[in-house]
Motif scaffolding. Structure first.
Motif, short mmCIF file in Angstrom:
data_model
loop_
_atom_site.label_atom_id
_atom_site.label_comp_id
_atom_site.label_asym_id
_atom_site.label_seq_id
_atom_site.Cartn_x
_atom_site.Cartn_y
_atom_site.Cartn_z
N ALA A 9 0.60 -1.29 -0.33
CA ALA A 9 0.17 0.14 -0.20
C ALA A 9 0.78 1.08 0.34
O ALA A 9 0.09 2.04 -0.64
CB ALA A 9 -0.74 -0.25 1.19
N CYS A 88 -2.18 1.88 -4.38
CA CYS A 88 -2.42 2.23 -2.89
C CYS A 88 -4.03 1.43 -2.06
O CYS A 88 -3.89 0.49 -0.93
CB CYS A 88 -2.16 2.98 -2.32
N ALA A 92 -4.43 -1.88 0.65
CA ALA A 92 -4.71 -1.44 2.30
C ALA A 92 -6.14 -1.68 2.52
O ALA A 92 -5.59 -2.08 3.75
CB ALA A 92 -4.95 -0.08 1.55
#
Length: 99
Positions: A9, A88, A92
Motif C-alpha cells: 500500500a 494503494c 490497503a
C-alpha cells in the motif's frame, strides 16, 4: 501477509505520486492535459481502460462486502482509489481486512 499488504500500500502510494508530482511540476494542475495524456495512444488507452475497469470492480467488491459486519468500511478505500489509485487502495483494503 498483513505487513506485506501494508508495504505494498505504501509503495502503491509513493510510486504513482512520483509521476504525478513530476507532471504537476511541469504542467501544473492541468486536468484536461492529464486526461489527454493518459489516453495519448492505443497502448496508454488500453492500460488506462484496464486500470479504470479494475477500479470499478474493486468498488463493487468493497461496497458489496460492506454489508458484512466484519468488512472494513468502504468509503476510505473508495476515496483512496480516486485520489491515489488502485495500487494503494487494494493492498490497503486487504491490510484492513486481515485478522
Amino acid at each position: 501477509m498483513k505487513n506485506i499488504y501494508l508495504l505494498l500500500a505504501i509503495i502503491g502510494a509513493v510510486i504513482p505520486y512520483l509521476f504525478y508530482i513530476q507532471f504537476m511540476q511541469v504542467e501544473g494542475l492541468n486536468f484536461s492535459l492529464f486526461i489527454t495524456q493518459i489516453f495519448a495512444n492505443k497502448a496508454a488507452s488500453g492500460f488506462t481502460a484496464d486500470v479504470l475497469l479494475a477500479t470499478v470492480v474493486f468498488w463493487c467488491f468493497i461496497f458489496q462486502r460492506a454489508k458484512s459486519s466484519s468488512a472494513p468500511k468502504p468509503l476510505v478505500f473508495f476515496v483512496l482509489s480516486c485520489t491515489v489509485g488502485l495500487s494503494c487502495a487494494l493492498p490497503a483494503y486487504l491490510y484492513a481486512n486481515e485478522n
